[in-house]
Design a protein around this motif. Structure first.
Motif, PDB file in Angstrom:
ATOM      1  N   GLU A 175       0.827  -1.207   0.000  1.00 46.45           N
ATOM      2  CA  GLU A 175       0.000   0.000   0.000  1.00 46.45           C
ATOM      3  C   GLU A 175       0.861   1.257   0.000  1.00 46.45           C
ATOM      4  OE1 GLU A 175      -2.237  -3.406   1.307  1.00 46.45           O
ATOM      5  OE2 GLU A 175      -0.399  -2.499   2.149  1.00 46.45           O
ATOM      6  N   GLU A 176       1.943   1.228   0.787  1.00 50.54           N
ATOM      7  CA  GLU A 176       2.850   2.377   0.823  1.00 50.54           C
ATOM      8  C   GLU A 176       3.555   2.574  -0.514  1.00 50.54           C
ATOM      9  OE1 GLU A 176       4.182   2.571   5.524  1.00 50.54           O
ATOM     10  OE2 GLU A 176       5.129   1.083   4.192  1.00 50.54           O
ATOM     11  N   LEU A 177       3.950   1.469  -1.126  1.00 54.48           N
ATOM     12  CA  LEU A 177       4.600   1.564  -2.450  1.00 54.48           C
ATOM     13  C   LEU A 177       3.655   2.168  -3.485  1.00 54.48           C
ATOM     14  CD1 LEU A 177       6.637  -1.742  -2.768  1.00 54.48           C
ATOM     15  CD2 LEU A 177       7.529   0.582  -2.882  1.00 54.48           C
ATOM     16  N   GLN A 178       2.434   1.704  -3.497  1.00 57.67           N
ATOM     17  CA  GLN A 178       1.468   2.230  -4.464  1.00 57.67           C
ATOM     18  C   GLN A 178       1.231   3.724  -4.239  1.00 57.67           C
ATOM     19  OE1 GLN A 178      -1.853  -0.379  -3.756  1.00 57.67           O
ATOM     20  NE2 GLN A 178      -1.142  -1.926  -5.233  1.00 57.67           N
ATOM     21  N   GLU A 179       1.260   4.111  -2.962  1.00 55.76           N
ATOM     22  CA  GLU A 179       1.062   5.522  -2.629  1.00 55.76           C
ATOM     23  C   GLU A 179       2.236   6.371  -3.094  1.00 55.76           C
ATOM     24  OE1 GLU A 179      -1.156   8.675  -0.616  1.00 55.76           O
ATOM     25  OE2 GLU A 179      -1.666   6.649  -1.289  1.00 55.76           O
ATOM     26  N   ILE A 180       3.451   5.864  -2.874  1.00 57.27           N
ATOM     27  CA  ILE A 180       4.662   6.644  -3.167  1.00 57.27           C
ATOM     28  C   ILE A 180       4.990   6.654  -4.660  1.00 57.27           C
ATOM     29  CG2 ILE A 180       7.153   6.791  -2.787  1.00 57.27           C
ATOM     30  CD1 ILE A 180       6.615   5.358  -0.075  1.00 57.27           C
ATOM     31  N   MET A 181       4.851   5.485  -5.292  1.00 59.53           N
ATOM     32  CA  MET A 181       5.429   5.317  -6.633  1.00 59.53           C
ATOM     33  C   MET A 181       4.415   5.431  -7.763  1.00 59.53           C
ATOM     34  SD  MET A 181       8.183   2.314  -5.771  1.00 59.53           S
ATOM     35  CE  MET A 181       8.987   2.441  -7.353  1.00 59.53           C
ATOM     36  N   HIS A 182       3.348   6.139  -7.520  1.00 60.01           N
ATOM     37  CA  HIS A 182       2.394   6.377  -8.605  1.00 60.01           C
ATOM     38  C   HIS A 182       3.054   7.308  -9.618  1.00 60.01           C
ATOM     39  CE1 HIS A 182      -1.136   7.600 -10.834  1.00 60.01           C
ATOM     40  NE2 HIS A 182      -1.816   6.628 -10.222  1.00 60.01           N
ATOM     41  N   PRO A 183       3.294   6.840 -10.849  1.00 63.17           N
ATOM     42  CA  PRO A 183       4.112   7.622 -11.792  1.00 63.17           C
ATOM     43  C   PRO A 183       3.520   8.979 -12.152  1.00 63.17           C
ATOM     44  CG  PRO A 183       3.086   5.745 -12.887  1.00 63.17           C
ATOM     45  CD  PRO A 183       2.878   5.554 -11.427  1.00 63.17           C
ATOM     46  N   GLU A 184       2.201   9.068 -12.282  1.00 67.50           N
ATOM     47  CA  GLU A 184       1.615  10.348 -12.670  1.00 67.50           C
ATOM     48  C   GLU A 184       1.791  11.383 -11.579  1.00 67.50           C
ATOM     49  OE1 GLU A 184      -2.426  12.181 -14.679  1.00 67.50           O
ATOM     50  OE2 GLU A 184      -2.322  10.057 -14.146  1.00 67.50           O
ATOM     51  N   GLN A 185       1.697  10.917 -10.290  1.00 69.42           N
ATOM     52  CA  GLN A 185       1.889  11.845  -9.192  1.00 69.42           C
ATOM     53  C   GLN A 185       3.319  12.386  -9.174  1.00 69.42           C
ATOM     54  OE1 GLN A 185      -0.627  12.879  -7.477  1.00 69.42           O
ATOM     55  NE2 GLN A 185      -2.047  11.398  -8.382  1.00 69.42           N
ATOM     56  N   MET A 186       4.246  11.562  -9.654  1.00 63.83           N
ATOM     57  CA  MET A 186       5.652  11.984  -9.651  1.00 63.83           C
ATOM     58  C   MET A 186       5.960  13.052 -10.685  1.00 63.83           C
ATOM     59  SD  MET A 186       7.504   8.304  -9.139  1.00 63.83           S
ATOM     60  CE  MET A 186       9.133   9.010  -9.302  1.00 63.83           C
ATOM     61  N   THR A 187       5.030  13.301 -11.597  1.00 66.59           N
ATOM     62  CA  THR A 187       5.267  14.283 -12.657  1.00 66.59           C
ATOM     63  C   THR A 187       4.635  15.640 -12.345  1.00 66.59           C
ATOM     64  OG1 THR A 187       3.256  13.642 -13.865  1.00 66.59           O
ATOM     65  CG2 THR A 187       5.295  12.453 -14.387  1.00 66.59           C
ATOM     66  N   THR A 188       4.014  15.757 -11.163  1.00 70.88           N
ATOM     67  CA  THR A 188       3.351  17.012 -10.805  1.00 70.88           C
ATOM     68  C   THR A 188       4.117  17.714  -9.697  1.00 70.88           C
ATOM     69  OG1 THR A 188       1.228  16.016 -11.363  1.00 70.88           O
ATOM     70  CG2 THR A 188       1.177  18.062 -10.086  1.00 70.88           C
ATOM     71  N   PRO A 189       4.647  18.915  -9.952  1.00 65.67           N
ATOM     72  CA  PRO A 189       5.445  19.610  -8.937  1.00 65.67           C
ATOM     73  C   PRO A 189       4.684  19.789  -7.636  1.00 65.67           C
ATOM     74  CG  PRO A 189       5.609  20.721 -11.050  1.00 65.67           C
ATOM     75  CD  PRO A 189       4.552  19.677 -11.197  1.00 65.67           C
ATOM     76  N   GLY A 190       5.343  19.488  -6.525  1.00 65.84           N
ATOM     77  CA  GLY A 190       4.770  19.736  -5.214  1.00 65.84           C
ATOM     78  C   GLY A 190       4.019  18.582  -4.617  1.00 65.84           C
ATOM     79  N   ILE A 191       3.411  17.745  -5.454  1.00 65.15           N
ATOM     80  CA  ILE A 191       2.554  16.680  -4.933  1.00 65.15           C
ATOM     81  C   ILE A 191       3.355  15.643  -4.165  1.00 65.15           C
ATOM     82  CG2 ILE A 191       1.135  14.717  -5.603  1.00 65.15           C
ATOM     83  CD1 ILE A 191      -0.238  16.420  -7.611  1.00 65.15           C
ATOM     84  N   ALA A 192       4.511  15.237  -4.732  1.00 61.84           N
ATOM     85  CA  ALA A 192       5.298  14.203  -4.082  1.00 61.84           C
ATOM     86  C   ALA A 192       5.738  14.638  -2.680  1.00 61.84           C
ATOM     87  CB  ALA A 192       6.528  13.860  -4.916  1.00 61.84           C
ATOM     88  N   GLY A 193       6.165  15.891  -2.549  1.00 56.90           N
ATOM     89  CA  GLY A 193       6.591  16.402  -1.242  1.00 56.90           C
ATOM     90  C   GLY A 193       5.449  16.469  -0.262  1.00 56.90           C
ATOM     91  N   GLU A 194       4.288  16.898  -0.739  1.00 57.50           N
ATOM     92  CA  GLU A 194       3.133  16.963   0.137  1.00 57.50           C
ATOM     93  C   GLU A 194       2.714  15.581   0.621  1.00 57.50           C
ATOM     94  OE1 GLU A 194       0.284  19.037  -2.194  1.00 57.50           O
ATOM     95  OE2 GLU A 194       1.439  20.901  -2.215  1.00 57.50           O
ATOM     96  N   ARG A 195       2.799  14.604  -0.294  1.00 60.54           N
ATOM     97  CA  ARG A 195       2.411  13.234   0.064  1.00 60.54           C
ATOM     98  C   ARG A 195       3.400  12.672   1.087  1.00 60.54           C
ATOM     99  NH1 ARG A 195      -1.023  10.761  -3.609  1.00 60.54           N
ATOM    100  NH2 ARG A 195      -0.065   8.719  -3.382  1.00 60.54           N
ATOM    101  N   PHE A 196       4.686  12.999   0.937  1.00 60.85           N
ATOM    102  CA  PHE A 196       5.699  12.523   1.889  1.00 60.85           C
ATOM    103  C   PHE A 196       5.429  13.074   3.284  1.00 60.85           C
ATOM    104  CE2 PHE A 196       9.863  13.655   3.865  1.00 60.85           C
ATOM    105  CZ  PHE A 196      10.169  12.375   4.318  1.00 60.85           C
ATOM    106  N   LEU A 197       5.109  14.378   3.345  1.00 58.02           N
ATOM    107  CA  LEU A 197       4.828  14.985   4.652  1.00 58.02           C
ATOM    108  C   LEU A 197       3.587  14.352   5.267  1.00 58.02           C
ATOM    109  CD1 LEU A 197       5.519  18.755   3.804  1.00 58.02           C
ATOM    110  CD2 LEU A 197       6.885  17.249   5.278  1.00 58.02           C
ATOM    111  N   HIS A 198       2.586  14.050   4.430  1.00 57.17           N
ATOM    112  CA  HIS A 198       1.344  13.454   4.932  1.00 57.17           C
ATOM    113  C   HIS A 198       1.623  12.065   5.499  1.00 57.17           C
ATOM    114  CE1 HIS A 198      -2.849  12.344   5.201  1.00 57.17           C
ATOM    115  NE2 HIS A 198      -2.604  11.260   4.474  1.00 57.17           N
ATOM    116  N   MET A 199       2.466  11.269   4.763  1.00 61.23           N
ATOM    117  CA  MET A 199       2.762   9.922   5.232  1.00 61.23           C
ATOM    118  C   MET A 199       3.625   9.967   6.475  1.00 61.23           C
ATOM    119  SD  MET A 199       3.503   7.935   1.692  1.00 61.23           S
ATOM    120  CE  MET A 199       3.816   6.394   2.561  1.00 61.23           C
ATOM    121  N   GLY A 200       4.543  10.938   6.551  1.00 67.58           N
ATOM    122  CA  GLY A 200       5.395  11.046   7.733  1.00 67.58           C
ATOM    123  C   GLY A 200       4.598  11.380   8.966  1.00 67.58           C
TER     124      GLY A 200
END
Length: 473
Positions: A448-473
C-alpha cells in the motif's frame, strides 16, 4: 533569326542590349561582373524596391521636381512590378559588389524603359525617362536598398510569425493530447525520473513562444527607414519636405507604420537592425534543432530505438532497405536550422565590415537574411503539417518501458535514504528482479505504501510528491 539589339552608353563605354529588354547597360555590366550564385534578386526585395520607387516618384512630383507626365509612368511601371510583372527582367546576381548599386540600377532601368513604352517611346531613349535622373531622383542606392531590405525582411518576418503561431498551437495540442502519457524521463541520455510526454511538448511550446517574442521585438526596429539620407545620411539632393513625404507615401503603399530614422547618418552607417533580426532567427534555429533532435530520438526504431513517438510516414526511406521510413520532415528542419545559424555568422561578419559612412556588404546581408526568414517559414510550415499534426505516441511501448525501468526509485529517497535506494537498483540490475519485489522481500515498505509513493503520474506534478511525503510522515 538573331534578336535585334540596341546600343546603350555610359561613361565607361557602350554595350549591346537585347532590343526587347527592359533592363539596360548597368544591369548588363553587373551580369558580366557578378556571375556568383546564380540566384536572382529575391522577389520580396523586388516588390519592396518597386514600392520605394513609386513612393519617391510621388514625393518628387509633390516637390515639383519630377514632371507629372514622367512621374505617372514611373508610378505605373512600379505598380506593375509590385503586381508580379516583368520579374524576368531582374537578372543581376544576389551577391555583388557595390553595396547594391546593381540591384538599384536594374530596377531603375526596368522602370525607365517600361515608362518609355508607356510614353510611346523606344526603349533606351532615356532623354524622355531616365533611370538616374528621373527614377532615382532624390535617392541613392544607400537609402533605397536598405529601406527596401527592411520592408522585405519585415514582411517575411510577419509571415514567419504566423507560421510559428501555427506550430506553437500544434505543440500545445500535443501537450494536451499526451497529458496522460507518463514515460521515462532522461538526463545525460540515461533513465532519470518519470515525466509526461505532454510536459515535454509543453516545454517546446514555451520556448517557441519566447522565440516569437524575440522576433516580434526585432521586427519593430525594421520600421525605421533612412529614405532621404541619400549617399551618406546628410540628405544631399533631397529636400526636407521630400523626406517626410516619401516616408508617408511608402507607409501608405506598403501598409506598414514606417517612420524616418531619428539620425539618418546613423541609419545609413549601421546595420544592427539586420543583425538583431538574424540573431533572433539564430536563437530560434538552435531551439528548433534541439526539439528536432528530441523528436528524432523519441521516434527512433521501430524495433531497436526508443520508439516512443510515431511519426507520419511521408516517403520511402531507402533505395535498398525495403519498408524503411525515415523522419525526413524532422531532418529537414534540423538542416534548415544549421543553414540559418551559418547565415547568422555571415551576417555578423558583414555587419561588422562597414567602414565610415556606409556598410557596402548590404547584398550578402540581404541574401542571407531573406533566405533565413524564407526557409525558416517554409520549414516550420511543413514540419507542422507533415510531422507534428499527425504525430502519435506509442503508448503501450512507453508504459512497458516505464514499468520495467528504475526511474521511480527517486521517489523512495525520502523514505529509504539514497544509499538504500541505490543498493536496491544495483541488486535489481544484478538479479533481474523488480524494485517492488526487492522492497517487499526486505519488508522495507508495504504494498500500500509503495502504491502511494510510486504512482508515476503523481511523480510528474510539482509539489505533490513532497506533500504526500509529509502526509505519510
Amino acid at each position: 533569326m538573331a534578336e535585334t539589339v540596341r546600343i546603350e552608353r555610359d561613361f565607361i563605354g557602350e554595350l549591346s542590349i537585347p532590343a526587347s529588354a527592359y533592363y539596360g547597360i548597368q544591369t548588363m555590366r553587373a551580369v558580366d561582373n557578378f556571375p556568383i550564385t546564380g540566384v536572382p534578386i529575391e522577389k520580396e526585395l523586388i516588390f519592396a524596391l518597386a514600392a520605394v520607387k513609386k513612393a519617391a516618384a510621388m514625393a518628387n512630383m509633390d516637390m515639383k521636381m519630377l514632371p507629372p507626365r514622367i512621374g505617372e509612368v514611373i508610378i505605373k511601371a512600379a505598380e506593375e512590378v509590385m503586381q508580379g510583372q516583368l520579374l524576368d527582367q531582374f537578372i543581376v546576381d544576389s551577391i555583388q559588389g557595390g553595396a547594391g548599386t546593381s540591384i538599384n540600377m536594374n530596377m531603375n532601368e526596368v522602370l525607365a524603359n517600361r515608362g518609355l513604352e508607356l510614353l510611346s517611346k523606344v526603349k533606351g531613349d532615356y532623354f524622355h525617362c531616365n533611370p538616374n535622373n528621373h527614377v532615382n531622383m532624390s535617392q541613392s542606392t544607400n537609402d533605397a536598398i536598405p529601406t527596401a531590405l527592411r520592408i522585405a525582411a519585415y514582411r517575411h518576418a510577419a509571415t514567419l510569425l504566423q507560421t510559428m503561431e501555427q506550430l506553437h498551437e500544434g505543440f500545445v495540442q500535443k501537450q494536451v493530447e499526451f497529458d496522460d502519457v507518463v514515460k521515462v524521463g532522461r538526463t545525460h541520455l540515461q533513465d532519470a525520473v518519470p515525466i509526461k510526454l505532454g510536459q515535454e511538448f509543453g516545454a517546446y511550446a514555451k520556448v517557441l513562444s519566447r522565440d516569437m517574442e524575440r522576433l516580434q521585438e526585432a521586427s519593430k526596429r525594421l520600421l525605421s527607414i533612412n529614405m532621404g539620407a541619400t549617399a551618406v545620411g546628410t540628405g544631399l539632393n533631397a529636400k526636407t519636405a521630400y523626406i517626410q513625404k516619401v516616408t508617408e507615401y511608402l507607409g501608405e503603399i506598403t501598409g506598414l507604420p514606417l517612420y524616418t530614422a531619428e539620425d539618418l547618418v546613423d541609419a545609413t552607417q549601421n546595420t544592427d537592425a539586420y543583425l538583431e533580426m538574424s540573431a533572433a532567427l539564430k536563437v530560434c534555429a538552435v531551439n528548433m534543432s534541439k526539439i528536432c533532435n528530441d523528436i528524432r530520438l523519441m521516434a527512433s526504431g521501430p524495433r531497436a530505438g526508443f520508439s516512443e513517438l510515431l511519426l507520419p510516414a511521408r516517403q520511402p526511406g531507402s533505395s535498398i532497405m525495403p519498408g524503411k521510413v525515415n523522419p525526413v520532415m524532422v531532418e529537414v528542419m534540423n538542416q534548415i536550422s544549421f543553414q540559418v545559424i551559418g547565415n547568422d555568422h555571415t551576417i555578423a561578419l558583414a555587419c561588422g565590415a562597414g567602414q565610415f559612412e556606409l556598410n557596402v556588404m548590404g547584398p550578402v546581408i540581404a541574401f542571407n537574411l531573406l533566405q533565413s526568414l524564407k526557409i525558416m517559414n517554409n520549414g516550420m510550415d511543413v514540419f507542422h503539417r507533415f510531422a507534428i499534426k499527425e504525430l502519435d505516441a506509442n503508448r503501450d511501448h512507453i508504459k512497458r518501458v516505464l514499468d520495467q525501468s528504475f526511474t521511480m526509485i527517486t521517489a523512495l529517497n525520502p523514505h529509504l535514504g539514497y544509499d538504500v535506494a541505490a543498493g536496491i537498483v544495483k541488486e535489481a540490475l544484478r538479479t533481474k528482479q523488480t524494485i517492488t519485489s526487492i522492497i517487499l522481500e526486505r519488508g522495507l515498505l508495504t504494498i500500500e505504501e509503495l502504491q502511494e509513493i510510486m504512482h508515476p503520474e503523481q511523480m510528474t506534478t510539482p509539489g505533490i510528491a513532497g506533500e504526500r511525503f509529509l502526509h505519510m510522515g
